[in-house]
Design an enzyme around this catalytic site. Structure first.
Site, PDB file in Angstrom:
ATOM      1  CG  PHE A   1      -0.340   0.472   2.506  1.00 63.72           C
ATOM      2  CD1 PHE A   1      -0.568   1.758   2.975  1.00 63.72           C
ATOM      3  CD2 PHE A   1       0.453  -0.371   3.284  1.00 63.72           C
ATOM      4  CE1 PHE A   1      -0.036   2.202   4.171  1.00 63.72           C
ATOM      5  CE2 PHE A   1       0.995   0.051   4.481  1.00 63.72           C
ATOM      6  CZ  PHE A   1       0.748   1.334   4.924  1.00 63.72           C
ATOM      7  CE  LYS A   2       4.271   0.937   5.079  1.00 63.78           C
ATOM      8  NZ  LYS A   2       5.268   0.492   6.054  1.00 63.78           N
ATOM      9  CG  ASP A   3       4.194   0.404  -4.203  1.00 61.14           C
ATOM     10  OD1 ASP A   3       5.325   0.706  -3.786  1.00 61.14           O
ATOM     11  OD2 ASP A   3       3.890  -0.743  -4.570  1.00 61.14           O
TER      12      ASP A   3
ATOM     13  CB  THR B   1       8.572   2.055   4.530  1.00 63.53           C
ATOM     14  OG1 THR B   1       7.372   1.939   5.280  1.00 63.53           O
ATOM     15  CG2 THR B   1       8.860   3.527   4.271  1.00 63.53           C
TER      16      THR B   1
END
Length: 471
Positions: A112-114, A145
């Site tokens: 999801f950090k993309d 991350t």
């Protein structure tokens, strides 16, 4: 829109100032001085927007057009999402028994950090190109991350990135996604310590104001406001996908379940709630349960040791974004937050004041899950849906399976199951590995070891100074 430190000891900065900062100079975290409030008409208008369009609308509230004109902002966000595999960028899977899973992992690194880092990388480039400036990015990672941050800036001529990963605490795939990026501006350190330990040298370098200023240090961890800002969109999109109607008064509630490590995502949820989105927030953690204990008992205190779990990216004992949540719920009382956080930094133990704990308990529900719970949720989801969950998403699914459903519920899925083969095998499931991930094992790797007993901050300083001499 200006940004202030949660501890009140630093002058206000604009979005550019917050973007290029790590921790605020006084040790706090930057937050918007004012949280915009949205009316019902705005929510109804936004309800038909795509995920990228929601990101654009939300960012425009926090990034003044005088800093990034709206057309330019839209172009930066479109460019950020151009490498995502799913045509909608994110995707909601509707499974049996009311289990809605919002897949936030369709970016390059399957995490999801993309989403937030691809946008943040574009914002950085916009300002750096305008000012012909160079920055050094420092990132500590518990798993995802680091690779997302690397992908957001790899190959860029005006950025060097220094990533510390906790050797042995990431999955092999997570580590390879970092160590296989062979670029002149990417510097990966494999530290023999856990996630909390690798944060210490980073904090030390940012606390050295002269060094941080001279070498233009900045952070892409979720201490960076830009990441929180983009993540607010997860909650609006989840709400609009799961709400039965926007025609009732009051608007219906949706419960959003948030797997939580450093607390960036749940902070974004609290801000969305403060903006007027009718959501009930549940923060879910693994056996490293400091946030759960804080919500339930007001006990923000370290356990005796960090436990290694299947949900490794959540193996965090000091979730720094809790400071932002407490600031928000205290009515922006920076004096109180400064006192509380200084007490915690000294003793690593903190009992919240009763009124603040009461506000926190009204804002968040919480749950913790053991490895056994995680495995059970992964198995059940597969048996009922032939759908593979990563262990972090399974923490949210465990909550869903153990709590009666009274209102629509959405579980945020932070990573693809493909990144966690060992957890799948432990659950008796067969991993489904995309070719891009399979190819990592045959690629060249590069990293610098950081051994126990070494002065990690000194090693980092030396590398940053050496890189700077090449400019």
């Amino acid at each position: 829109m200006e940004y202030v430190s949660t501890r009140g000891g630093t002058r206000a900065v604009d979005f550019e100032g917050a973007l290029f900062s790590g921790y605020a100079p006084d040790g706090g975290l930057f937050m918007p001085q004012r949280i915009p409030s949205l009316d019902r008409d705005t929510l109804q208008r936004w309800s038909s927007l795509s995920y990228p369009e929601l990101v654009k609308e939300l960012c425009s509230l926090f990034v003044p057009a005088k800093l990034i004109p709206r057309n330019a902002l839209n172009e930066l966000i479109d460019r950020a999402f151009s490498r995502f595999r799913h045509k909608n960028v994110v995707h909601l899977s509707r499974l049996k028994d009311g289990l809605n899973v919002l897949e936030l992992w369709h970016g390059v690194t399957y995490a999801f950090k993309d989403l937030s880092l691809s946008c943040t990388g574009q914002f950085l480039q916009y300002f750096l190109e305008k000012k012909q400036k160079h920055v050094n990015i420092l990132v500590g990672t518990s798993g995802d991350t680091g690779s997302s941050a690397i992908e957001s800036v790899r190959g860029q001529k005006n950025v060097d990135i220094f990533v510390l990963l906790p050797k042995g605490f990431c999955t092999q795939i997570q580590e390879l996604q970092m160590t296989t990026v062979i670029e002149d501006n990417v510097h990966v350190f494999a530290a023999h310590g856990n996630s909390d330990e690798i944060d210490e040298p980073i904090k030390e370098l940012f606390a050295d104001v002269d060094f941080a200023g001279k070498y233009h240090l900045m952070s892409l961890n979720s201490v960076n406001w830009s990441r929180i800002m983009v993540q607010i969109a997860h909650f609006f999109y989840a709400y609009f996908q799961c709400t039965p109607s926007l025609d009732t008064t009051p608007l219906p509630m949706v419960e959003i379940v948030v797997p939580t490590g450093g607390g960036g995502n749940i902070t974004a949820g609290c801000i969305a709630q403060k903006m007027g989105l009718p959501i009930r927030l549940i923060t879910v953690v693994n056996s490293n349960d400091i946030i759960h204990r804080t919500v339930q008992h007001g006990d923000f205190s370290l356990a005796e040791s960090m436990k290694a779990t299947l949900a490794s990216a959540m193996d965090i004992q000091e979730p720094y974004n809790v400071e932002r949540i407490l600031w928000l719920l205290s009515g922006s009382d920076s004096c109180l937050i400064k006192t509380l956080m200084e007490q915690f930094n000294i003793s690593k133990r903190l009992k919240l004041p009763e009124d603040l704990h009461r506000e926190l308990s009204k804002t968040l529900g919480s749950c913790s899950a053991s490895d056994q719970d995680i495995v059970g949720a992964m198995r059940r989801c597969w048996e009922e849906n032939q759908y593979l969950l990563c262990p972090h998403s399974a923490v949210a699914a465990h909550y869903h399976y153990s709590q009666p459903l009274s209102i629509p519920r959405c579980c945020l899925a932070p990573a693809s199951a493909a990144k966690f083969q060992d957890a799948l095998l432990r659950a008796g499931l067969v991993p489904q590995i995309p070719p891009e991930i399979s190819a990592l094992t045959a690629m060249e790797t590069s990293s610098t070891p950081l051994e126990r007993g070494q002065d990690w901050a000194r090693v980092l300083r030396g590398r940053i100074e050496a890189v700077a001499q090449q400019w």
